[in-house]
Design a protein around this motif. Structure first.
Motif, mmCIF file in Angstrom:
data_model
loop_
_atom_site.group_PDB
_atom_site.id
_atom_site.type_symbol
_atom_site.label_atom_id
_atom_site.label_comp_id
_atom_site.label_asym_id
_atom_site.label_seq_id
_atom_site.Cartn_x
_atom_site.Cartn_y
_atom_site.Cartn_z
ATOM 1 N N TYR A 257 -7.624 96.391 -58.338
ATOM 2 C CA TYR A 257 -8.819 96.175 -59.162
ATOM 3 C C TYR A 257 -9.926 96.996 -58.512
ATOM 4 C CZ TYR A 257 -6.237 92.249 -61.123
ATOM 5 O OH TYR A 257 -5.283 91.466 -61.741
ATOM 6 N N LEU B 151 5.425 87.879 -65.163
ATOM 7 C CA LEU B 151 5.417 87.340 -66.526
ATOM 8 C C LEU B 151 4.789 88.307 -67.532
ATOM 9 C CD1 LEU B 151 4.441 83.717 -65.508
ATOM 10 C CD2 LEU B 151 6.594 84.391 -66.579
ATOM 11 N N ASN B 152 4.508 89.526 -67.070
ATOM 12 C CA ASN B 152 3.936 90.563 -67.935
ATOM 13 C C ASN B 152 2.559 90.180 -68.474
ATOM 14 O OD1 ASN B 152 4.034 93.089 -69.094
ATOM 15 N ND2 ASN B 152 4.917 92.339 -71.007
ATOM 16 N N MET B 153 1.872 89.299 -67.771
ATOM 17 C CA MET B 153 0.518 88.946 -68.207
ATOM 18 C C MET B 153 -0.471 90.021 -67.756
ATOM 19 S SD MET B 153 0.364 84.905 -67.438
ATOM 20 C CE MET B 153 1.543 83.779 -68.136
ATOM 21 N N ILE B 154 -0.181 90.613 -66.606
ATOM 22 C CA ILE B 154 -0.980 91.764 -66.186
ATOM 23 C C ILE B 154 -0.027 92.906 -65.828
ATOM 24 C CG2 ILE B 154 -3.067 90.551 -65.449
ATOM 25 C CD1 ILE B 154 -2.161 90.525 -62.667
ATOM 26 N N LYS B 155 -0.528 94.106 -66.035
ATOM 27 C CA LYS B 155 0.327 95.285 -65.833
ATOM 28 C C LYS B 155 0.141 95.814 -64.415
ATOM 29 C CE LYS B 155 1.032 95.676 -70.448
ATOM 30 N NZ LYS B 155 0.761 94.275 -70.747
ATOM 31 N N ARG C 97 1.831 86.670 -62.247
ATOM 32 C CA ARG C 97 1.361 87.143 -63.557
ATOM 33 C C ARG C 97 2.015 88.483 -63.913
ATOM 34 N NH1 ARG C 97 -2.948 85.035 -66.311
ATOM 35 N NH2 ARG C 97 -3.951 83.233 -65.368
ATOM 36 N N LYS D 134 -0.923 96.266 -57.533
ATOM 37 C CA LYS D 134 -1.987 95.976 -58.494
ATOM 38 C C LYS D 134 -3.327 96.150 -57.800
ATOM 39 C CE LYS D 134 -3.864 94.879 -62.338
ATOM 40 N NZ LYS D 134 -3.697 95.753 -63.514
ATOM 41 N N ILE E 265 1.424 78.470 -64.402
ATOM 42 C CA ILE E 265 0.612 79.368 -63.576
ATOM 43 C C ILE E 265 -0.764 78.762 -63.320
ATOM 44 C CG2 ILE E 265 -0.494 81.663 -63.521
ATOM 45 C CD1 ILE E 265 2.467 81.869 -63.161
#
Lengths: 299, 255
Positions: free
Chosen positions: A13, A50-54, A47, A11, A80
């Motif tokens: 940013y 939990l599929n909250m962020i890709k 996250r 991931k 979380i």
């Protein structure tokens, strides 16, 4: 069977990489301690689980499924980041919301979890008026209400008093014994080492090392510390007796010879019989936090 | 499934001070209307108020009272309903509870749908409460010219205005989720109201969604009155808001 499995999870940013090529495997019924300093990438990983962020690349598999459908989320409980709840609602009402979210049928589950997490005295208290510790308990109660097969907990003992920490630890151990798989994150190795079967240490988004909790003790540095006089004479005697890895640091004799680490009493006897004045003899075991920081700094 | 999620959404309203506050704020419309009707009923022939009321085609009767609350719905509704949508969708971020429903068996879309249903019901209750208040005030004031046809027409007018304003709350819901709190949606509502005033002033209000309910509620048959395109634009605006909210909650990172 691995309940959680990630492959090359990344991931980013912008130019900042929060999680870098992470491979994580959590076996069924185990407690996996996910350890790292603040900002190491623990919460981002959770996250993504939990599929909250890709993720930018890599994959997540829960219960063997890479595409999580509604049936998977039925088996997952999570808490979380910081403790959270609807502040204008009571403890019971907050749990009622989780009850509805999970389409549960057994209302007594709410009272059971209230009892198990010792929230009985606060059933009708507004969540906004709870102490941080009790809010944390409420967050855990919401995560555990539907008796999930997988629990993902992000720093769950933050804000709890020592008695509360022991309660939660014992409760999680009990859940694990009953087959619940638990992924728990923390920045406290001492706490994690008490409950986890496996410990994964993450730093700057990378998995630094993975340890079997039972082998953790072997990984910690240990040595004998001796204070006696005269110092040089004592060192000479020990070396003449075949003891290896003897050195003097800060007016103390440090012995790293593993054979003698097991028999400090023989060492004391040897020195006293040879008329050395022994004032101190103890076994130093590296502090878990120190070990953790050393690992992190080496990476 | 939706029933469970709706139960949860209704529960979130419990003990909330915002609910009575919105009802009190929205009730100002009929209260002001009742005062206006009372003053009109007791105005002398040459009073400035009577002259202004005549210019607005108003008199102390049922039709005027109901048209007045339609105007309150058309203009005040944009603010109050915008506030309602901001609260329903934005409070979760403010309370840090959004993550509670991001990985649940029912799915995120079910929660978003439940929120829109609660929003619509809340607005409808606000609108109904104003009708009840207007009726009570009208009876107390003994308003004249009660005719079923006139009341029917006023109610139709009120209903269309209500639907138009409710649709405009959908993009506000999106702003609240995307902006993660109350500030973005409230700022958005204020910006839209100001823009509506400017665009209305230059004569293009009927093509700007946030100006349409106000223009419709005034129902003047002037070139400014909304046309079929105006209603279509408002409908599209609501649908885009609805779709954007779903897309955002299902596709964007929820960090």
């Amino acid at each position: 069977m691995n309940i959680i499995e990630t492959n090359g999870l990344c991931k980013r940013y912008g130019s900042f990489t929060a999680v870098n090529n992470l491979h994580l495997q959590v076996a069924e019924g185990s407690i996996y301690g996910f350890l790292g300093l603040n900002g190491a990438g623990k919460t981002t990983t959770m996250r993504m689980l939990l599929n909250m962020i890709k993720p930018n690349s890599g994959s997540v598999s829960l219960f063997g499924q890479t595409k999580q459908d509604h049936a998977v989320w039925k088996k997952v409980g999570y808490a979380i980041e910081s403790a959270y709840a609807y502040p204008n609602l009571s403890v019971h009402e907050n749990l009622e919301i989780s009850y509805q979210y999970h389409q549960m049928k057994n209302r007594s589950a709410i009272d059971e979890i209230i009892g198990e997490l010792d929230l009985g005295a606060y059933v009708n208290t507004r969540a906004g008026a709870l102490s941080l510790g009790n809010k944390q308990r409420l967050s855990l109660a919401k995560a555990m209400l539907h008796k999930p097969a997988l629990l993902i907990l992000d720093e769950p003992v933050n804000g709890l008093d020592p008695a509360g920490i022991v309660d939660i630890r014992n409760y999680l151990k009990k859940l694990s014994q009953n087959g619940t798989t638990i992924l728990i994150s923390s920045h406290l190795l001492g706490e994690i080492s008490k409950i986890a079967d496996t410990i994964g240490i993450i730093h700057h988004g990378k998995m630094v090392c993975e340890l079997d909790a039972q082998k953790l003790d072997d990984s910690l540095e240990k040595h004998l510390v001796l204070c006696c006089s005269p110092l040089d004479g004592a060192r000479q005697l020990l070396e003449n007796k075949g003891i290896r890895e003897v050195e003097i640091i800060d007016k103390q004799i440090i012995i790293r010879d593993k054979l003698w680490l097991q028999q400090p009493e023989k060492l004391a006897k040897l020195l006293v019989e040879n008329s050395f004045e022994l004032s101190q003899l103890y076994t130093y075991v590296q502090d878990l936090e120190h070990y953790f920081l050393q690992l992190v700094n080496n990476n | 499934m939706l029933k469970n999620i709706l139960s949860a959404e209704w529960l979130k309203l419990k003990h909330s001070k915002i609910v009575p506050i919105t009802f009190a704020a929205f009730a100002l419309g009929p209260v002001m209307g009742a005062i206006a009707m009372y003053l009109l009923g007791h105005a002398t022939n040459n009073s400035p108020m009577l002259q202004k009321a005549q210019a607005m085609n108003m008199s102390a009767d049922w039709s005027s009272m109901l048209n007045l609350i339609a105007q309150v719905a058309g203009i005040g509704g944009v603010i109050v309903f915008g506030f309602v949508a901001s609260w329903i969708f934005g409070r979760e971020h403010a309370d840090n509870t959004t993550k509670d429903w991001l990985a649940i068996p029912a799915g995120r879309s079910a929660v978003v749908n439940a929120k829109f249903i609660v929003y619509a019901c809340w607005c409808i209750l606000l609108l109904l409460s104003n009708i009840v208040l207007a009726t009570v005030f009208g009876l107390l004031l003994g308003l004249e010219h009660f005719s079923a046809q006139a009341i029917g027409q006023s109610m139709l007018h009120y209903s269309v205005t209500s639907v138009l304003v409710i649709l405009l709350g959908f993009p506000v819901g999106f702003m609240a989720l995307a902006g993660k709190g109350y500030l973005s949606p409230l700022g958005f509502v204020i910006l839209m109201i100001v823009t509506a005033q400017i665009i209305g002033a230059i004569g293009y209000g009927k093509y700007f969604p946030w100006a349409v309910p106000g223009l419709y509620s005034q129902a003047a048959n002037s070139p400014m009155s909304p046309n079929a395109w105006s209603y279509l634009i408002v409908l599209c605006c609501g649908l885009v808001g609805f779709a954007a909210t779903h897309l955002h909650i299902n596709r964007a990172d929820q960090s």
